[in-house]
Structure formats: C-alpha cells, structure tokens
Design a protein around this motif. Structure first.
Motif, PDB file in Angstrom:
ATOM      1  N   ARG A 324       0.838  -1.206   0.000  1.00 36.07           N
ATOM      2  CA  ARG A 324       0.000   0.000   0.000  1.00 36.07           C
ATOM      3  C   ARG A 324       0.874   1.257   0.000  1.00 36.07           C
ATOM      4  O   ARG A 324       0.559   2.252  -0.658  1.00 36.07           O
ATOM      5  N   PHE A 325       1.982   1.192   0.729  1.00 36.25           N
ATOM      6  CA  PHE A 325       2.888   2.343   0.762  1.00 36.25           C
ATOM      7  C   PHE A 325       3.492   2.615  -0.619  1.00 36.25           C
ATOM      8  O   PHE A 325       3.563   3.766  -1.067  1.00 36.25           O
ATOM      9  N   ILE A 326       3.960   1.560  -1.299  1.00 35.71           N
ATOM     10  CA  ILE A 326       4.577   1.751  -2.616  1.00 35.71           C
ATOM     11  C   ILE A 326       3.570   2.376  -3.578  1.00 35.71           C
ATOM     12  O   ILE A 326       3.902   3.295  -4.346  1.00 35.71           O
ATOM     13  N   TYR A 327       2.338   1.899  -3.533  1.00 35.92           N
ATOM     14  CA  TYR A 327       1.310   2.478  -4.405  1.00 35.92           C
ATOM     15  C   TYR A 327       1.101   3.953  -4.061  1.00 35.92           C
ATOM     16  O   TYR A 327       1.031   4.806  -4.959  1.00 35.92           O
ATOM     17  N   ASN A 332       1.770   9.704  -5.471  1.00 36.73           N
ATOM     18  CA  ASN A 332       1.888  11.061  -4.930  1.00 36.73           C
ATOM     19  C   ASN A 332       3.228  11.736  -5.172  1.00 36.73           C
ATOM     20  O   ASN A 332       3.377  12.928  -4.884  1.00 36.73           O
ATOM     21  N   ILE A 333       4.228  10.997  -5.683  1.00 37.34           N
ATOM     22  CA  ILE A 333       5.522  11.619  -5.936  1.00 37.34           C
ATOM     23  C   ILE A 333       5.359  12.749  -6.963  1.00 37.34           C
ATOM     24  O   ILE A 333       4.708  12.593  -7.991  1.00 37.34           O
ATOM     25  N   GLY A 334       5.902  13.892  -6.667  1.00 39.93           N
ATOM     26  CA  GLY A 334       5.799  15.053  -7.546  1.00 39.93           C
ATOM     27  C   GLY A 334       4.564  15.894  -7.306  1.00 39.93           C
ATOM     28  O   GLY A 334       4.486  17.033  -7.777  1.00 39.93           O
ATOM     29  N   LYS A 335       3.618  15.357  -6.554  1.00 39.08           N
ATOM     30  CA  LYS A 335       2.382  16.100  -6.272  1.00 39.08           C
ATOM     31  C   LYS A 335       2.418  16.753  -4.895  1.00 39.08           C
ATOM     32  O   LYS A 335       1.678  17.694  -4.620  1.00 39.08           O
ATOM     33  N   GLU A 336       3.243  16.204  -4.006  1.00 38.63           N
ATOM     34  CA  GLU A 336       3.418  16.778  -2.671  1.00 38.63           C
ATOM     35  C   GLU A 336       4.857  16.561  -2.242  1.00 38.63           C
ATOM     36  O   GLU A 336       5.573  15.743  -2.827  1.00 38.63           O
ATOM     37  N   THR A 337       5.278  17.315  -1.255  1.00 47.23           N
ATOM     38  CA  THR A 337       6.665  17.191  -0.787  1.00 47.23           C
ATOM     39  C   THR A 337       6.800  15.943   0.070  1.00 47.23           C
ATOM     40  O   THR A 337       6.138  15.801   1.104  1.00 47.23           O
ATOM     41  N   ILE A 338       7.660  15.046  -0.387  1.00 47.18           N
ATOM     42  CA  ILE A 338       7.941  13.803   0.346  1.00 47.18           C
ATOM     43  C   ILE A 338       9.452  13.720   0.539  1.00 47.18           C
ATOM     44  O   ILE A 338      10.212  13.883  -0.416  1.00 47.18           O
ATOM     45  N   ALA A 379      18.761   8.848   7.732  1.00 43.21           N
ATOM     46  CA  ALA A 379      18.494  10.248   7.441  1.00 43.21           C
ATOM     47  C   ALA A 379      18.426  11.077   8.718  1.00 43.21           C
ATOM     48  O   ALA A 379      17.891  10.629   9.741  1.00 43.21           O
ATOM     49  N   THR A 380      18.977  12.274   8.669  1.00 43.60           N
ATOM     50  CA  THR A 380      18.891  13.233   9.765  1.00 43.60           C
ATOM     51  C   THR A 380      18.220  14.504   9.239  1.00 43.60           C
ATOM     52  O   THR A 380      17.967  14.633   8.035  1.00 43.60           O
ATOM     53  N   LYS A 381      17.963  15.455  10.124  1.00 45.66           N
ATOM     54  CA  LYS A 381      17.375  16.723   9.695  1.00 45.66           C
ATOM     55  C   LYS A 381      18.266  17.427   8.677  1.00 45.66           C
ATOM     56  O   LYS A 381      17.781  18.100   7.770  1.00 45.66           O
ATOM     57  N   GLU A 382      19.583  17.243   8.831  1.00 44.78           N
ATOM     58  CA  GLU A 382      20.533  17.913   7.942  1.00 44.78           C
ATOM     59  C   GLU A 382      20.630  17.219   6.578  1.00 44.78           C
ATOM     60  O   GLU A 382      20.880  17.867   5.555  1.00 44.78           O
ATOM     61  N   THR A 383      20.439  15.908   6.539  1.00 45.65           N
ATOM     62  CA  THR A 383      20.643  15.157   5.289  1.00 45.65           C
ATOM     63  C   THR A 383      19.330  14.767   4.607  1.00 45.65           C
ATOM     64  O   THR A 383      19.360  14.213   3.514  1.00 45.65           O
ATOM     65  N   ASN A 384      18.209  15.040   5.236  1.00 47.79           N
ATOM     66  CA  ASN A 384      16.899  14.575   4.794  1.00 47.79           C
ATOM     67  C   ASN A 384      16.576  15.063   3.375  1.00 47.79           C
ATOM     68  O   ASN A 384      16.161  16.206   3.161  1.00 47.79           O
ATOM     69  N   ALA A 385      16.731  14.191   2.384  1.00 45.38           N
ATOM     70  CA  ALA A 385      16.567  14.574   0.977  1.00 45.38           C
ATOM     71  C   ALA A 385      15.094  14.575   0.568  1.00 45.38           C
ATOM     72  O   ALA A 385      14.306  13.731   1.025  1.00 45.38           O
ATOM     73  N   VAL A 386      14.740  15.501  -0.296  1.00 47.37           N
ATOM     74  CA  VAL A 386      13.405  15.535  -0.900  1.00 47.37           C
ATOM     75  C   VAL A 386      13.384  14.574  -2.075  1.00 47.37           C
ATOM     76  O   VAL A 386      14.282  14.588  -2.924  1.00 47.37           O
ATOM     77  N   LEU A 387      12.370  13.709  -2.127  1.00 50.47           N
ATOM     78  CA  LEU A 387      12.260  12.745  -3.214  1.00 50.47           C
ATOM     79  C   LEU A 387      11.752  13.427  -4.477  1.00 50.47           C
ATOM     80  O   LEU A 387      10.823  14.245  -4.424  1.00 50.47           O
ATOM     81  N   LYS A 388      12.367  13.088  -5.593  1.00 49.87           N
ATOM     82  CA  LYS A 388      11.972  13.665  -6.883  1.00 49.87           C
ATOM     83  C   LYS A 388      11.558  12.544  -7.834  1.00 49.87           C
ATOM     84  O   LYS A 388      11.767  11.363  -7.556  1.00 49.87           O
ATOM     85  N   GLU A 389      10.996  12.937  -8.973  1.00 50.61           N
ATOM     86  CA  GLU A 389      10.534  11.952  -9.949  1.00 50.61           C
ATOM     87  C   GLU A 389      11.697  11.471 -10.817  1.00 50.61           C
ATOM     88  O   GLU A 389      11.687  11.587 -12.051  1.00 50.61           O
ATOM     89  N   GLN A 390      12.699  10.950 -10.151  1.00 55.25           N
ATOM     90  CA  GLN A 390      13.866  10.379 -10.819  1.00 55.25           C
ATOM     91  C   GLN A 390      14.641   9.580  -9.788  1.00 55.25           C
ATOM     92  O   GLN A 390      14.463   9.767  -8.580  1.00 55.25           O
ATOM     93  N   THR A 409      13.483  -5.142   2.210  1.00 57.83           N
ATOM     94  CA  THR A 409      14.035  -4.002   1.470  1.00 57.83           C
ATOM     95  C   THR A 409      13.446  -3.994   0.067  1.00 57.83           C
ATOM     96  O   THR A 409      13.454  -5.018  -0.617  1.00 57.83           O
ATOM     97  N   ARG A 410      12.926  -2.849  -0.321  1.00 53.81           N
ATOM     98  CA  ARG A 410      12.530  -2.633  -1.697  1.00 53.81           C
ATOM     99  C   ARG A 410      13.192  -1.353  -2.193  1.00 53.81           C
ATOM    100  O   ARG A 410      13.250  -0.354  -1.459  1.00 53.81           O
ATOM    101  N   THR A 411      13.714  -1.412  -3.400  1.00 52.68           N
ATOM    102  CA  THR A 411      14.272  -0.237  -4.060  1.00 52.68           C
ATOM    103  C   THR A 411      13.239   0.221  -5.080  1.00 52.68           C
ATOM    104  O   THR A 411      12.887  -0.522  -6.002  1.00 52.68           O
ATOM    105  N   ILE A 412      12.725   1.430  -4.876  1.00 57.53           N
ATOM    106  CA  ILE A 412      11.564   1.914  -5.613  1.00 57.53           C
ATOM    107  C   ILE A 412      11.998   2.958  -6.637  1.00 57.53           C
ATOM    108  O   ILE A 412      12.660   3.940  -6.280  1.00 57.53           O
ATOM    109  N   LEU A 413      11.631   2.737  -7.874  1.00 57.61           N
ATOM    110  CA  LEU A 413      11.969   3.673  -8.943  1.00 57.61           C
ATOM    111  C   LEU A 413      10.977   4.832  -8.947  1.00 57.61           C
ATOM    112  O   LEU A 413       9.767   4.626  -8.990  1.00 57.61           O
ATOM    113  N   LEU A 414      11.512   6.049  -8.888  1.00 59.06           N
ATOM    114  CA  LEU A 414      10.684   7.253  -8.934  1.00 59.06           C
ATOM    115  C   LEU A 414      10.942   7.946 -10.271  1.00 59.06           C
ATOM    116  O   LEU A 414      11.986   8.559 -10.470  1.00 59.06           O
ATOM    117  N   GLY A 415      10.016   7.830 -11.207  1.00 58.86           N
ATOM    118  CA  GLY A 415      10.224   8.405 -12.535  1.00 58.86           C
ATOM    119  C   GLY A 415      10.618   7.339 -13.534  1.00 58.86           C
ATOM    120  O   GLY A 415      10.439   6.143 -13.322  1.00 58.86           O
TER     121      GLY A 415
END
Length: 598
Positions: A324-327, A332-338, A379-390, A409-415
């Motif tokens: 459910r999370f992967i779906y 929602n990637i690219g539609k909201e900040t994740i 991830a920390t507050k300093e390194t917390n990356a924003v996910l993009k469609e790539q 572990t799943r490696t999820i393709l964004l884009g």
C-alpha cells in the motif's frame, strides 16, 4: 564539548589510571548488536553513530574500525575529529588487534570496561599483550567520569509470551537445557545473550529499542534457575508464573556476587564468545568452565510449527502495509513534498494499521539517490533529501508483530528508468530469485549458497560489501545467529551451521554506486524440506515476504526463461496473498505490477 574535547578529557583519565591504550567496542554487557543509549560510549567519544564499530584511543591518536556497510557514513562523521577511519577487511588496512599490539609499549596497559567485552576476546588480547609483558586493565568505567549527562540504565516493564505465540512452554525448553547439562555432567549453565534468555523463558521486554528483550542474565541449575533482571519489571501475576516454573528473580547487578558463590570445582557451561569478562573474573579460581556454543542459540534458530504459522501471518500484514505504501508513493511523488524521513514515517503509519503491530524491528533505512549507496544510511534533519521523480529510493524496514519479526528491502523507482538503473536492478533481482529458488542437499551451510545471489553481479565485475543474508528471530532480534548466507567461512563453534528446515534467513543482494544510487532487494525466506530419494534429503526455500518488485526497473532481456518463470511465479503469489486486503484502486495497480512477463 566537541569530539576533540571529549577525547582530551578521556585521555586525562587514562593517564591517571596509567593506561597506554583504551578499547571501546559498540556493545552492552550482553554482546547485543543494538544497544540502549546508556551504552553508546563509542558514539559519544567519536561522533560515529553506526551500529557497528570499534574505537581505540592512545595518548597521541585514535582509530575507528567499521565494516563495509558504514565506510561512507563513518568517513563523513569522523571529519575533523582527529580519529582515523580504518576500513575493516580492505586490502592494506591494519587489523585492530595488530594496531593495539603495534602501539603498545613494553610493559604497558590496555584499558577497557570488562563488562563490555567477552571472555574469549579478553583471553585472546591477554595472550597477545603478554608478548610485550603488557596487560589488560578492566576498571574503572572511565566513560562515567567523562560523560556527565550520560543517560540512565533503564529497566522497562517486561511481559510473558503465551504458548499461542511461542509454540512451546518454558518448562519444555528448560528441560532441554537440563538434559544438555546432565549429558555433559554440568552444575550450572549461564546465559548472557538477551535474545537467548527471552526465547528460553518466553519473556519479552522493551530494554533495547526495536529488540523486545530484557536486560538480564540467567543461570540454570539442576532444580531451579536464577533470572537477574531489573526490579519490578514483572507484575505480581507474572512473578508467580515464573516462580511456579522454578525461576527465582534477583537484582540485575547481583550476578557478579552470585558468580563468586559457585561451589569450588563446579563445572559451568558458558560460551566464552558471549559471556562478559567481568562475570568470569568473579568465578572462584578453580572453577571448571566448559566453553561451548550455546545450544539455545541453535534451538532458537529453528522455528516450530506455531512460530512458522504466525510468521506467515505477520508477513501478510507487513506485505499489505509495504505494498500500500509503494502504491501511495508512486501516486503522490511530484504532487506533494515527500522526504526520506516522511516516507519512512508514512510506511510506519501503514504498518500501525495492522493488527498486533508492536513497532519497528530496526530504525528505518530510507536512502534516496546517492544516499542509497550508503549501505546503512540513516536520514537526519541535515541530510533529509526531498524525493523527486527520478532515481531510486532504497527503503529497508521491518516490523515487530505478536506473530513475529519482519525485515524487507525494496528499491523503488521514482520516474523513468535509465539503462544503467535497469541493468543493475535486474542483476540484483536475478540474484534474489536465484537464491530463493535454490535446491540443495541437506548438510549445506549458507556458505555453499551465497554464490547463487552474487553470480549475476560477479559476472559484471561487481559485488556488495555485506553478507547476503542473516537469521531473523521470532518476535526477537531482526539479526539472529547463526544461520546466514556469506561466502567467507567464519571460525569458531556454531559459526557455519547446517541449514535446517524451520530456519528463517534474509535474502538481500545489492549494489551500491557511490554518488549515484544503491539497490538492495530483500525477502525473508524459510528453509523447507523437499524431495528425499536415494541421493539424500533435498532442501529449498519458501518466501515469507510478499511485496512486488518494481516492474519499471526490470530489463527483462537480461533474464533467461527460468528466471522469468521464477519472477512470474513470485508475483502471482504476491497478488493472490495481498490483493484481498487492498481497495479497488490499489488492487488494480497491483494486478498491473504483477502481470506475467512474456
């Protein structure tokens, strides 16, 4: 005070105690992999917060040794500390013990907290130091003198696991121990490992984050046994249940005085690789120690029918949450900040919707893009990356349910994928499927099978710097010994066990390209019996984890017909087991993800 300041203060205390070097492991008094905040001395003194590492401090320098999972992380966190990073196992890198010997002056002293090191380690280091007429000093606890705001050593409320979940009574398990003692004519059996104690007594606790164990020691005698744990961790009813089974409760630290009281000449079973040095130092001088790998560790690794059935239920619930999370992420990637952190939190929210969910089985590893190449990135507050469609999001997480422990572990393709991304993703996927589908004769250990997972990467001239798989406990530690998949043969009793039906092991090949991305695909697999014929008993595996692999990241042209059939069969089972728990929109997406490849 910064790291340099802390080390300077620590060295002053070393000088007072006339210590030339000091050894700081990542450990508690029980050899646990994950530790509570009280025990994070190495992190306090170095700034490196990975789950594995050893620190050696001299008056002039300091070095930290860690494994391949943490090379990139340690390099970054040690910057400016004055501490040298030594990459364990790499060509040309000095081993920790060789460093200690090289730096130790004639007649010098090596300091450490004797409760934080095993008896086997202490005996080995003493033999080595004797060649320079040097010695080991195991007190006082210097960390307490420097760490002014050190967290408290907490003993949380514990609970008893019913036979509906454990599948076997504590009386039955203790009877096995006593039969073992009787066979070898022993008077006492000491357990120092927390997950062994929790399994044997059917108790669980909250003294270590993510690992439901109780800070405790256990001494089994012929008629009774003593559990050394925190005061008032059990309620009155629980105490009565334990006492009815001959378990006498004592204060946690009382184990050291109790060790002094053993009758002289008694024969005591204790695994020197797990029992802490300070306990053994308190034995009467003529005590006979029988050094054997604990049979409890072996018994615990073979899950009974109840545990297996429950684990299957836990993995369906976990598979539903992750699917459910992967779906949700793809939608929602690219539609909201994740971000890395918010993505992990969202997955945790999905898991919390599952019945009997207790919490994570380890801290989540959510690495986007280049962060995914850091094997155990956090991830920390300093390194917390924003996910993009790539690029990829590598997400390694797990849960604790009343029905068992999960790790996926799943490696999820964004884009859209690149050819390079598909090339490596497909190689890792092939390795995962090859291992899960391996057939082998009984008698093999994980060393014999590791090649199945690495072959697609080795053919490309690539590798990953971690084991292919580890044992997993039942509502216990997510990393459990001693079953594993690795190509290196380890020395020591019980280190390369035969794979038995009922063992649960992870199957997690990967590839990590620094500065680009990381890929890891992990399922838990159950060892099962297959055909038995004139050649012997054949064995194999069944997957416990059911979550789709990322269809868009697969280059089917890299796979042969057998591999394609394996992938299609796995995805067919994913859809059959997971889709009944999804809504129509999620189900439609999963059906497309699991469509068979031609």
């Amino acid at each position: 005070m910064d790291i340099r300041g802390r080390l300077a203060e620590f060295r002053k205390q070393m000088e007072k105690e006339q210590m030339d070097l000091y050894y700081v492991p990542t450990n508690d008094f029980h050899g646990s992999e994950y530790i509570s905040d009280y025990f994070k001395v190495r992190e306090f003194l170095s700034g490196f917060d990975g789950s594995a590492g050893e620190l050696v401090i001299t008056q002039q320098e300091a070095g930290l040794w860690t494994d391949g999972r943490y090379f990139l992380q340690a390099k970054k966190q040690l910057e400016g500390s004055g501490i040298t990073l030594y990459r364990s196992g790499q060509e040309g890198v000095i081993k920790l013990n060789d460093f200690i010997y090289e730096k130790m002056p004639e007649g010098g002293k090596l300091g450490c907290d004797g409760r934080l090191v095993s008896q086997a380690w202490a005996e080995g280091i003493v033999r080595m130091l004797s060649r320079k007429s040097a010695g080991l000093v195991t007190s006082p606890d210097i960390a307490n003198l420097v760490w002014k705001d050190r967290p408290e050593l907490l003993h949380q409320k514990a609970w008893i696991l019913s036979e509906d979940y454990a599948g076997e009574s504590r009386q039955s398990k203790l009877q096995k121990v006593r039969k073992f003692m009787e066979k070898w004519n022993g008077s006492h059996f000491i357990l120092n490992s927390l997950d062994d104690i929790a399994w044997l007594l059917n108790i669980r606790g909250n003294d270590i984050p993510c690992n439901p164990v109780v800070l405790s020691y256990l001494v089994v005698e012929k008629e009774q046994c003593f559990l050394f744990a925190g005061n008032n961790i059990f309620d009155q009813e629980q105490k009565q249940q334990l006492e009815a089974d001959g378990i006498i409760l004592r204060e946690y630290d009382a184990v050291y005085d109790y060790a002094k009281s053993f009758p002289q000449g008694d024969k005591i079973f204790a695994d020197k690789r797990t029992i802490n040095h300070e306990i053994v130092e308190n034995f009467p001088k003529n005590t006979r120690i029988v050094d054997m790998a604990s049979p409890v560790t072996y018994w615990k690794s073979i899950k009974n029918e109840t545990e297996i059935a429950n684990e299957k239920d836990a993995h369906i619930k976990d598979g539903v949450a992750v699917t459910r999370f992967i779906y949700w992420l793809k939608k929602n990637i690219g539609k909201e900040t994740i971000t890395e952190i918010s993505a992990a939190q969202k997955l945790e929210a999905f898991r919390m919707g599952g019945k009997h969910y207790l919490g994570p089985s380890f801290d989540p590893i959510a690495g986007y893009g280049a962060h995914g190449a850091i094997v155990h990135y956090s991830a920390t507050k300093e390194t917390n990356a924003v996910l993009k469609e790539q690029n990829f999001l590598l997400l390694d997480t797990g849960g604790q349910y009343m029905e068992g422990t999960t790790d996926i572990t799943r490696t999820i393709l964004l884009g859209k994928p690149t050819k390079e991304q598909q090339k490596y993703y497909t190689a890792v996927l092939r390795g995962n499927l090859n291992l899960c589908n391996a057939t082998f004769l009984y008698g093999c250990s994980g060393v014999a099978l590791d090649y199945a997972a690495r072959e697609p990467l080795w053919e490309m001239g690539c590798d990953y710097n971690h084991g292919t798989g580890h044992g997993v406990g039942y509502l216990l530690n997510v990393h459990e010994g001693n079953n594993a998949f690795r190509y290196r043969i380890l020395s020591g009793p019980g280190k390369n066990p035969v794979l038995e039906a009922g063992m649960i092991t992870s199957d997690e090949p990967g590839i990590y390209l620094e500065g680009k991305f990381g890929i890891r695909l992990e399922n838990l697999i159950l060892c099962v019996k297959k055909e038995k014929n004139e050649f012997g008993q054949f064995m194999g595996f069944e997957p416990l984890t059911y979550v789709p692999f990322d269809r868009a990241a697969i280059d089917i042209s890299q796979m042969n017909q057998k591999e394609i059939a394996r992938l299609n069969a796995y995805h067919r089972e994913v859809y059959e087991k997971i889709s009944p728990y999804l809504n129509e929109e999620e189900k439609e997406w999963l059906q497309k993800e699991c469509e068979p490849f031609a």
